[in-house]
Write an enzyme that holds these catalytic residues in place. Structure first.
Site, PDB file in Angstrom:
ATOM      1  N   THR A 146     -14.721   3.533   6.550  1.00 41.69           N
ATOM      2  CA  THR A 146     -15.201   2.730   5.426  1.00 41.69           C
ATOM      3  C   THR A 146     -14.879   1.265   5.678  1.00 41.69           C
ATOM      4  O   THR A 146     -14.226   0.907   6.662  1.00 41.69           O
ATOM      5  CB  THR A 146     -14.532   3.168   4.111  1.00 41.69           C
ATOM      6  OG1 THR A 146     -13.117   2.906   4.209  1.00 41.69           O
ATOM      7  CG2 THR A 146     -14.755   4.653   3.838  1.00 41.69           C
ATOM      8  N   TYR A 193       0.831  -1.205   0.000  1.00 39.03           N
ATOM      9  CA  TYR A 193       0.000   0.000   0.000  1.00 39.03           C
ATOM     10  C   TYR A 193       0.864   1.252   0.000  1.00 39.03           C
ATOM     11  O   TYR A 193       0.627   2.186  -0.791  1.00 39.03           O
ATOM     12  CB  TYR A 193      -0.918  -0.021   1.215  1.00 39.03           C
ATOM     13  CG  TYR A 193      -1.974   1.052   1.219  1.00 39.03           C
ATOM     14  CD1 TYR A 193      -3.070   0.982   0.362  1.00 39.03           C
ATOM     15  CD2 TYR A 193      -1.890   2.144   2.085  1.00 39.03           C
ATOM     16  CE1 TYR A 193      -4.052   1.966   0.362  1.00 39.03           C
ATOM     17  CE2 TYR A 193      -2.868   3.131   2.092  1.00 39.03           C
ATOM     18  CZ  TYR A 193      -3.943   3.036   1.232  1.00 39.03           C
ATOM     19  OH  TYR A 193      -4.915   4.020   1.238  1.00 39.03           O
TER      20      TYR A 193
END
Length: 251
Positions: free
Chosen positions: A185, A150
């Site tokens: 989220t 990431y």
């Protein structure tokens, strides 16, 4: 930019920041092309918002080019591209990481941003205008334990965004990134469930709501954001949140 009537392509639009952004831009009168791999969720959202759906994978250039072509066919051009699609996995030690999963993250988070730009920039340059916004991360600028894929992919996407600004500004393009911080989220639920990195130990109340980055992206489409072209806007900055009209995470 008055976004009403403008054509906007949002990747990763079926959930999270992407879905919140679709709703905010639809409320503002934008004409939307929504792209994601999750066809059912995407179709439901597009139906609710009166948008056009394009099921596809940003890691495949043909899929991304098809979305841009759809915007041209449906709306006569493309005014705004929001490169939001991204994955947090794989999470874990670099030494034991799965090479294919690691490469998959690069293909989505970095090559996916490139594919969007590569498909959109010629169309925007021909029109003499266009806005490209990349959803970035603080992980683009500092390492996080267990997040090598990431961090590396987001760092690459940040430099790609700066490069696109360097090459595109004289052609009428506005290019910049948004670093939203941690957002409430499904991705953050995955992070919390993993137990990997200090981020997984944050209390849920410390994450900002998904409509905050959505509203920031809308703000970035206007001339008030021009001072930030080629750079990233961070929602961790209280002054920036105030300029956009956002509050504090615990409000």
């Amino acid at each position: 930019m008055d976004i009403a009537g403008k054509s906007v392509l949002i990747t990763g639009a079926s959930r999270g920041i992407g879905a919140a952004t679709a709703r905010i831009f639809a409320e503002a009168g934008a004409r939307l092309v929504l792209m994601a791999r999750s066809r059912d969720a995407l179709d439901d959202l597009a139906r609710d918002l009166g948008a056009v759906a394009h099921a596809g994978n940003v890691a495949e250039f043909a899929d991304m080019a098809g979305a841009v072509e759809l915007a041209q066919d449906a709306y006569g051009g493309l005014d705004v591209l929001i490169g939001n699609a991204g994955v947090i996995t794989p999470m874990g030690p670099l030494a034991t990481s799965d090479p294919s999963e690691w490469a998959r993250a690069i293909n989505i988070n970095l090559t996916g941003v490139y594919n969007g730009m590569r498909a959109a920039i010629p169309v925007m340059q021909a029109a003499g205008r266009g806005t490209i916004l990349t959803v970035s991360s603080g992980a683009a600028h500092r390492p996080v334990d267990g997040w090598s894929a990431y961090c590396a992919s987001k760092a690459g996407a940040a430099m790609l965004t700066a490069s696109a600004d360097l090459e595109g500004r004289d052609h009428g393009l506005r290019v910049m990134g948004l670093s939203p911080g941690t957002v409430a989220t499904d991705m953050q639920r995955d992070v919390k469930d993993s137990g990997i990195s200090p981020v997984s130990r944050l209390d849920w109340s410390e994450h900002i709501p998904a409509d905050w980055p959505a509203r920031a992206l809308l703000w970035m489409c206007g001339p008030q954001a021009d001072a930030h072209l080629g750079t990233e806007i961070s929602l961790r900055d209280p002054a920036m949140r105030q300029a956009i009209g956002l509050g504090n995470p615990r409000d």
